[in-house]
Write a protein that holds these residues in place. Structure first.
Motif, PDB file in Angstrom:
ATOM      1  N   ALA A 117       6.561  27.349 -18.034  1.00 31.61           N
ATOM      2  CA  ALA A 117       7.547  26.317 -17.701  1.00 31.61           C
ATOM      3  C   ALA A 117       8.772  26.411 -18.613  1.00 31.61           C
ATOM      4  CB  ALA A 117       6.909  24.938 -17.814  1.00 31.61           C
ATOM      5  N   PHE A 118       8.547  26.746 -19.883  1.00 30.57           N
ATOM      6  CA  PHE A 118       9.650  26.931 -20.833  1.00 30.57           C
ATOM      7  C   PHE A 118      10.579  28.049 -20.352  1.00 30.57           C
ATOM      8  CE2 PHE A 118      10.910  29.693 -24.430  1.00 30.57           C
ATOM      9  CZ  PHE A 118      11.819  28.868 -25.064  1.00 30.57           C
ATOM     10  N   PHE A 119       9.999  29.177 -19.923  1.00 34.21           N
ATOM     11  CA  PHE A 119      10.816  30.298 -19.461  1.00 34.21           C
ATOM     12  C   PHE A 119      11.543  29.953 -18.167  1.00 34.21           C
ATOM     13  CE2 PHE A 119      11.126  34.923 -18.041  1.00 34.21           C
ATOM     14  CZ  PHE A 119      12.130  35.205 -18.937  1.00 34.21           C
ATOM     15  N   GLN A 120      10.903  29.167 -17.327  1.00 34.84           N
ATOM     16  CA  GLN A 120      11.582  28.731 -16.108  1.00 34.84           C
ATOM     17  C   GLN A 120      12.831  27.932 -16.455  1.00 34.84           C
ATOM     18  OE1 GLN A 120       8.101  26.826 -14.220  1.00 34.84           O
ATOM     19  NE2 GLN A 120       8.418  28.183 -12.484  1.00 34.84           N
ATOM     20  N   ARG A 121      12.725  27.052 -17.447  1.00 30.50           N
ATOM     21  CA  ARG A 121      13.900  26.270 -17.855  1.00 30.50           C
ATOM     22  C   ARG A 121      14.982  27.181 -18.443  1.00 30.50           C
ATOM     23  NH1 ARG A 121       9.710  22.943 -19.692  1.00 30.50           N
ATOM     24  NH2 ARG A 121       9.943  23.597 -21.865  1.00 30.50           N
ATOM     25  N   LEU A 122      14.571  28.174 -19.230  1.00 34.34           N
ATOM     26  CA  LEU A 122      15.549  29.083 -19.822  1.00 34.34           C
ATOM     27  C   LEU A 122      16.309  29.859 -18.746  1.00 34.34           C
ATOM     28  CD1 LEU A 122      13.942  30.807 -22.951  1.00 34.34           C
ATOM     29  CD2 LEU A 122      15.730  29.080 -22.892  1.00 34.34           C
ATOM     30  N   ALA A 163      16.672  29.109 -15.621  1.00 37.52           N
ATOM     31  CA  ALA A 163      17.474  28.259 -14.741  1.00 37.52           C
ATOM     32  C   ALA A 163      18.922  28.208 -15.212  1.00 37.52           C
ATOM     33  CB  ALA A 163      16.878  26.849 -14.689  1.00 37.52           C
ATOM     34  N   GLU A 164      19.133  28.429 -16.511  1.00 34.65           N
ATOM     35  CA  GLU A 164      20.495  28.420 -17.058  1.00 34.65           C
ATOM     36  C   GLU A 164      21.336  29.583 -16.527  1.00 34.65           C
ATOM     37  OE1 GLU A 164      19.896  28.599 -21.225  1.00 34.65           O
ATOM     38  OE2 GLU A 164      19.016  26.597 -21.404  1.00 34.65           O
ATOM     39  N   VAL A 165      20.679  30.637 -16.034  1.00 35.38           N
ATOM     40  CA  VAL A 165      21.435  31.783 -15.514  1.00 35.38           C
ATOM     41  C   VAL A 165      21.213  31.958 -14.017  1.00 35.38           C
ATOM     42  CG1 VAL A 165      21.647  33.085 -17.647  1.00 35.38           C
ATOM     43  CG2 VAL A 165      19.563  33.303 -16.325  1.00 35.38           C
ATOM     44  N   GLY A 166      20.797  30.882 -13.341  1.00 33.09           N
ATOM     45  CA  GLY A 166      20.768  30.898 -11.884  1.00 33.09           C
ATOM     46  C   GLY A 166      19.456  31.247 -11.233  1.00 33.09           C
ATOM     47  N   ALA A 167      18.346  31.215 -11.969  1.00 34.09           N
ATOM     48  CA  ALA A 167      17.052  31.549 -11.375  1.00 34.09           C
ATOM     49  C   ALA A 167      16.624  30.477 -10.377  1.00 34.09           C
ATOM     50  CB  ALA A 167      15.987  31.687 -12.461  1.00 34.09           C
ATOM     51  N   ARG A 201      18.011  26.973 -27.237  1.00 35.26           N
ATOM     52  CA  ARG A 201      19.394  26.717 -26.813  1.00 35.26           C
ATOM     53  C   ARG A 201      20.379  27.055 -27.926  1.00 35.26           C
ATOM     54  NH1 ARG A 201      17.023  22.064 -24.526  1.00 35.26           N
ATOM     55  NH2 ARG A 201      17.701  20.831 -26.322  1.00 35.26           N
ATOM     56  N   GLN A 202      19.965  26.833 -29.165  1.00 33.85           N
ATOM     57  CA  GLN A 202      20.840  27.153 -30.302  1.00 33.85           C
ATOM     58  C   GLN A 202      20.769  28.622 -30.694  1.00 33.85           C
ATOM     59  OE1 GLN A 202      20.078  24.508 -33.623  1.00 33.85           O
ATOM     60  NE2 GLN A 202      20.001  22.703 -32.318  1.00 33.85           N
ATOM     61  N   ARG A 203      19.896  29.389 -30.009  1.00 35.25           N
ATOM     62  CA  ARG A 203      19.715  30.814 -30.273  1.00 35.25           C
ATOM     63  C   ARG A 203      19.267  31.073 -31.707  1.00 35.25           C
ATOM     64  NH1 ARG A 203      19.824  30.239 -25.606  1.00 35.25           N
ATOM     65  NH2 ARG A 203      21.064  31.374 -24.051  1.00 35.25           N
ATOM     66  N   VAL A 204      18.408  30.202 -32.232  1.00 34.32           N
ATOM     67  CA  VAL A 204      17.838  30.455 -33.558  1.00 34.32           C
ATOM     68  C   VAL A 204      16.356  30.799 -33.470  1.00 34.32           C
ATOM     69  CG1 VAL A 204      19.521  29.029 -34.746  1.00 34.32           C
ATOM     70  CG2 VAL A 204      17.376  27.996 -33.999  1.00 34.32           C
TER      71      VAL A 204
END
Length: 667
Positions: A277-282, A284-288, A364-367
């Motif tokens: 589910a985490f990867f799905q949210r990630l 989704a930010e690029v149009g998945a 989201r912060q890329r850390v």
């Protein structure tokens, strides 16, 4: 006749020709891998349907398409197969089991073929393949019953369950990845590549994916993973990333350029539903656009663990958008590595939802989280908590119980970011530990000062004071419905304020440093009680027929304005107080003193306004001797004046608390 077989026939007796077969065989093996995983999914879907026939069947259409099964009859057969399953005693009768076993055997041989053809082929792997081909042959020639043990042997992905066909497929897949790296005829920005499009169109696409991967690759530190392979199969560019070391954790992208517009299909497999589910949210930010997630879970199998597979589709508008999407996908993969381990290591400090929220925020912060894990993970936080002393934390305390949920999550996000900056700057672990300890001390200083809870409580008081002032200004003292609505809202706000006091009281029983906050909150709660009472009385007045004289309305309005102004000044004083310290500049201190002094002056002004209101009520009683109206008007004015009295007491308490913080002797 396919290309593999044609080359085989031409060069069967020629030394060295077998090497020409490897790229084609490798592509065929990877396609067989996709089909094998699909067959195992069909088996589990059939077993699930047999045990729960009234539940809706899983829709495997997306999985079938992703496996590249283009023959309509074959696709329909696989899609409809689960519906034919039914319980027979404790086993599942599956009429098409022999046919499916034959398919499994055929594709297992196809998948193992390039590996077993190697001169240095692993004999143990070859033996496992032979054993399973023999079992599948017997199954293809046998009955159509699928018992629980056989299903487990076929589909289990857990090491503790022993060897299984599923685990053999995963091991073959890993070996194929290693073989692909050896066979790769090209290196495209770090990706092992072969047989890419002759016109060069695949290279910028692979480079875009690798560019995104490179942007965040450093976050994984020394952790293995992120190896990428790329090849072409017909009209599709195929890109595969192994993510980390987990056998069932794989991403495969298919870039289709054969149609009118390019598209990307992504297939993702994961043992952990929450990480999926985490990867799905990630993405989704690029149009998945994700299809249904298929869970490889059967009651009683795999110790309750699930193996999840899902597909996503991307529809870029043009080539430039396609490359941006590939770059965005590559950039996000690193956050999957050890994600579940990081989530579990956050659980001693916050609840499950907050742990996931922390990892969402760091991604989201890329850390990321891998630097934090490498530098000690939960030990960094435990040591920082212990360094605060027993007055701050006791053995067994959770961070969110002491700091509050939001503050604890925010601290953890910042702690993970500190760890990542330390990785990037090659700082020593001891320095990171000191930084996390200092960060926690700073956060606790704010919490123990109580200004966050006090500000939240004051915000509720402000809502009531504002509502009361506006109600009088708009004549709601003559509108029963509007006044009743305000009274109901005020009651809700007053209960929320009570909850803050009760939470502080509970904390103060355990931690002495919460006692000053509790005293201030109890004084603030007197303000809330008085304002809620005023709203209630306003509702009673509105139920009375007739209208109060203008002098009465003006006096009550002035009193409400005075109290609202005092609450606003109290909020301002709190806001400034939260930032004051021994090194605060004179302007900040003057601003705090000015706001708090106006709160104190408001109480004196409210006393005068109360007398003005009572005088106006007494004069009104001469012309309209209504005892109820007179009593309720007097009670409304008294409740407002009582709120100003409570604000006076609160203002003195806040000033004392701030002066203690500014006094070097109390540092």
């Amino acid at each position: 006749m396919n290309k593999d077989e044609a080359v085989n026939q031409l060069g069967a007796s020629a030394p060295g020709w077998s090497s020409l077969l490897q790229p084609a065989r490798l592509r065929a093996a990877l396609c067989a891998n996709d089909r094998l995983k699909l067959y195992l999914s069909v088996l589990q879907a059939a077993a699930a349907h047999a045990h729960a026939p009234h539940q809706a069947l899983l829709d495997l259409a997306r999985e079938i398409a992703a496996a590249g099964i283009g023959v309509r009859e074959q696709a329909e057969w696989l899609h409809d197969l689960p519906a034919t399953a039914a319980l027979e005693g404790e086993a599942v009768r599956l009429p098409e089991l022999p046919r499916l076993a034959a398919q499994l055997r055929e594709d297992l041989g196809q998948m193992a073929r390039p590996l077993l053809a190697q001169a240095d082929a692993d004999p143990a792997l070859a033996e496992r393949v032979g054993d399973w081909q023999a079992r599948l042959q017997a199954l293809a020639e046998g009955a159509s019953l699928l018992d629980e043990a056989l299903l487990r042997d076929l589909t289990s992905g857990q090491p503790e369950a022993g060897d299984s066909l599923h685990r053999l497929v995963m091991d073959l897949h890993k070996a194929l990845n290693r073989l692909a790296a050896r066979l790769a005829s090209d290196n495209v920005a770090g990706a092992h590549a072969w047989d890419l499009a002759a016109d060069g169109s695949d290279r910028p696409r692979v480079e875009a994916f690798m560019r995104g991967l490179a942007r965040t690759r450093a976050l994984k530190g020394e952790h293995p993973g992120l190896d990428t392979a790329a090849t072409r199969e017909g009209a599709r560019l195929m890109i595969q990333n192994d993510i980390g070391t987990n056998d069932a954790h794989v991403i495969v992208l298919q870039v289709d350029t054969g149609g009118a517009a390019p598209s990307i299909s992504l297939t993702y497999s994961d043992l952990h539903r929450q990480r999926f589910a985490f990867f799905q949210r990630l993405l989704a930010e690029v149009g998945a656009q994700w299809g249904p997630t298929q869970s490889r879970q059967t009651p009683g199998l795999n110790a309750g663990e699930a193996y999840h597979v899902g597909s996503a589709r991307f529809a870029p508008a043009d080539e430039a958008a396609l490359q941006l999407m590939l770059e965005g996908i590559g950039e996000r993969i690193v956050f999957l590595i050890d994600w579940n381990r990081a989530r579990k290591r956050l659980l001693p400090f916050v609840d499950k939802a907050a742990a996931v929220a922390v990892l969402d925020a760091t991604a989201r912060q890329r850390v990321g989280h891998l630097a934090w894990l490498t530098l000690g993970g939960e030990r960094l936080i435990w040591n920082a908590m212990a360094a605060q002393g027993p007055s701050a934390f006791r053995l067994g305390d959770r961070l969110d119980e002491v700091m509050g949920e939001d503050a604890a999550a925010a601290f953890l996000v910042e702690a993970l970011a500190l760890a990542d900056r330390a990785r990037a700057q090659a700082q020593p672990p001891a320095l990171v530990a000191d930084q996390v300890r200092t960060l926690l001390a700073q956060r606790l200083q704010g919490r123990h000062g109580g200004f966050e809870d006090l500000a939240e409580h004051a915000g509720l008081c402000h809502a009531m004071a504002q509502g009361l002032r506006d109600a009088l200004a708009h004549g709601h003292d003559r509108d029963a419905a509007a006044a009743a609505h305000l009274a109901a809202r005020a009651k809700t706000w007053e209960r929320q304020a009570d909850h803050l006091v009760m939470r502080a009281r509970s904390q103060a029983e355990r931690y002495p440093q919460w006692q000053p906050l509790l005293r201030l909150l109890e004084q603030s709660d007197d303000v809330a009680d008085a304002l809620e009472e005023a709203c209630f009385v306003l509702g009673l007045r509105a139920e009375q027929a007739g209208s109060a004289p203008a002098a009465v309305r003006d006096a009550l309005q002035a009193l409400a304005d005075c109290v609202l102004g005092a609450v606003q000044d109290h909020l301002k004083a709190l806001t400034v107080a939260a930032t004051l310290g021994q090194r605060s500049d004179a302007a900040d201190r003057d601003e705090f003193l000015g706001a708090s002094w106006r709160v104190l002056q408001a109480e004196r002004h409210a006393d005068e306004l109360l007398r003005t209101a009572r005088r106006a009520l007494a004069q009104a009683a001469r012309s309209d001797p209504d005892p109820v109206a007179l009593t309720l008007g007097n009670e409304l004015a008294a409740a407002l004046e009582l709120a100003s009295d409570a604000l006076l007491s609160l203002g003195y308490g806040l000033r004392e608390r701030v002066f203690q913080r500014l006094d070097p002797g109390n540092a």
